[in-house]
Design a protein around this motif. Structure first.
Motif, PDB file in Angstrom:
ATOM      1  N   ILE A   2       0.841  -1.193   0.000  1.00  0.00           N
ATOM      2  CA  ILE A   2       0.000   0.000   0.000  1.00  0.00           C
ATOM      3  C   ILE A   2       0.879   1.247   0.000  1.00  0.00           C
ATOM      4  O   ILE A   2       1.881   1.333   0.724  1.00  0.00           O
ATOM      5  CB  ILE A   2      -0.934   0.017   1.229  1.00  0.00           C
ATOM      6  CG1 ILE A   2      -1.851  -1.205   1.216  1.00  0.00           C
ATOM      7  CG2 ILE A   2      -1.754   1.306   1.270  1.00  0.00           C
ATOM      8  CD1 ILE A   2      -2.781  -1.267   0.032  1.00  0.00           C
ATOM      9  N   GLU A   4       1.805   4.942   0.911  1.00  0.00           N
ATOM     10  CA  GLU A   4       1.657   6.075   1.817  1.00  0.00           C
ATOM     11  C   GLU A   4       2.937   6.892   1.695  1.00  0.00           C
ATOM     12  O   GLU A   4       3.989   6.343   1.355  1.00  0.00           O
ATOM     13  CB  GLU A   4       1.447   5.614   3.266  1.00  0.00           C
ATOM     14  CG  GLU A   4       0.155   4.838   3.516  1.00  0.00           C
ATOM     15  CD  GLU A   4      -1.100   5.695   3.412  1.00  0.00           C
ATOM     16  OE1 GLU A   4      -0.969   6.930   3.345  1.00  0.00           O
ATOM     17  OE2 GLU A   4      -2.204   5.115   3.374  1.00  0.00           O
ATOM     18  N   SER A 121      -3.073   5.145  -0.106  1.00  0.00           N
ATOM     19  CA  SER A 121      -3.709   3.937   0.448  1.00  0.00           C
ATOM     20  C   SER A 121      -4.141   2.946  -0.634  1.00  0.00           C
ATOM     21  O   SER A 121      -5.016   2.111  -0.390  1.00  0.00           O
ATOM     22  CB  SER A 121      -4.916   4.319   1.321  1.00  0.00           C
ATOM     23  OG  SER A 121      -4.504   5.164   2.381  1.00  0.00           O
ATOM     24  N   ARG A 122      -3.520   3.053  -1.818  1.00  0.00           N
ATOM     25  CA  ARG A 122      -3.813   2.090  -2.885  1.00  0.00           C
ATOM     26  C   ARG A 122      -2.625   1.170  -3.096  1.00  0.00           C
ATOM     27  O   ARG A 122      -1.472   1.554  -2.854  1.00  0.00           O
ATOM     28  CB  ARG A 122      -4.134   2.817  -4.191  1.00  0.00           C
ATOM     29  CG  ARG A 122      -5.450   3.561  -4.176  1.00  0.00           C
ATOM     30  CD  ARG A 122      -5.712   4.238  -5.502  1.00  0.00           C
ATOM     31  NE  ARG A 122      -5.726   3.293  -6.618  1.00  0.00           N
ATOM     32  CZ  ARG A 122      -5.854   3.660  -7.895  1.00  0.00           C
ATOM     33  NH1 ARG A 122      -5.992   4.939  -8.195  1.00  0.00           N
ATOM     34  NH2 ARG A 122      -5.862   2.746  -8.850  1.00  0.00           N
ATOM     35  N   PRO A 123      -2.870  -0.052  -3.556  1.00  0.00           N
ATOM     36  CA  PRO A 123      -1.755  -0.967  -3.834  1.00  0.00           C
ATOM     37  C   PRO A 123      -0.868  -0.433  -4.959  1.00  0.00           C
ATOM     38  O   PRO A 123      -1.359   0.120  -5.947  1.00  0.00           O
ATOM     39  CB  PRO A 123      -2.452  -2.261  -4.258  1.00  0.00           C
ATOM     40  CG  PRO A 123      -3.824  -2.171  -3.679  1.00  0.00           C
ATOM     41  CD  PRO A 123      -4.174  -0.714  -3.722  1.00  0.00           C
TER      42      PRO A 123
END
Length: 243
Positions: A2, A4, A121-123
């Motif tokens: 993820i 960040e 917060s995305r892969p």
């Protein structure tokens, strides 16, 4: 995996992808002549521009936010470099090459360090985040390759022209922003961030001193000075010794 800001995934992404591209470029160019190297870099640049177009189509069809075409025109700094970089290779223009090295590399690197809000917060393996980091990595690596392949040698004589080019481009894009906002076509148009960037420490700091669109960015040119001097000085000293 993820994303960040500056978490392990982000740090690995902004180090491993450029390193992988760098390794591929120099492995493919090993023992090749200059003409082959130039063609290879041009193919990379054109492929990168095509990848950006695909990226924008994919972004337009993603859910989660409204995609406004007039707010997503290819008018940001790195987007324009997708065209200016192959132009520099075609024309062998020193000003364009210096522009890519002195401004293209640090600003593309800054884009890698700054996580695009929609990617939070995305892969990392999702298509649009991965392509975003990939095409910006190429914008970092190719100008360095220009120097490595001796297509361009950094020189203090070639620092003024690219600076003027950057200011002229920023002023032109600011004019586009003004028109898009005034006509209501894109009320929040902010290409080149000439109206500031909310949440960014440096732009907000500069805005406090010069609270005027476009003009507040001019002192930011001083931030490039140490990078330009440190990058150019070894080449200048080497040239001086050979005389």
């Amino acid at each position: 995996m993820i994303i960040e800001p500056l978490n392990t995934t982000h740090i690995l992404t902004i180090t491993l992808i450029p390193a992988f591209i760098y390794a591929c470029v120099f492995l493919l160019s090993r023992y090749q002549n200059d003409a082959w190297k130039r063609r290879m870099l041009l193919i990379i640049c054109y492929s990168n521009a095509l990848l950006y177009i695909i990226y924008k189509f994919a972004q337009a069809h993603e859910g989660g936010y409204t995609f406004d075409i007039f707010s997503n025109l290819p008018l940001h700094f790195c987007n324009l470099n997708l065209l200016l970089l192959p132009l520099a290779l075609h024309t062998k223009n020193k000003t364009l090459m210096a522009y890519q090295l002195y401004f293209g590399v640090p600003l593309a690197a800054l884009a890698l360090v700054t996580v695009y809000p929609t990617f939070l917060s995305r892969p990392m393996w999702h298509f649009t985040p991965f392509v975003y980091f990939f095409y910006h990595s190429i914008l970092v690596v190719v100008p360095i390759a220009l120097v490595k392949f001796k297509f361009y040698t950094p020189s203090f004589k070639n620092t003024c022209q690219p600076t003027i080019l950057l200011v002229a481009l920023t002023a032109t894009i600011h004019g586009v922003n003004v028109i898009l906002r005034a006509t209501g076509i894109a009320p929040t148009a902010n290409y080149f961030f000439t109206y500031g960037l909310e949440g960014d420490f440096f732009t907000e700091l500069l805005w406090r001193f010069i609270p005027y669109p476009f003009f507040f960015l001019l002192p930011a040119l001083l931030l490039f000075a140490p990078y330009i001097v440190l990058l150019t000085l070894p080449f200048h000293l080497s040239k001086t010794k050979t005389k």
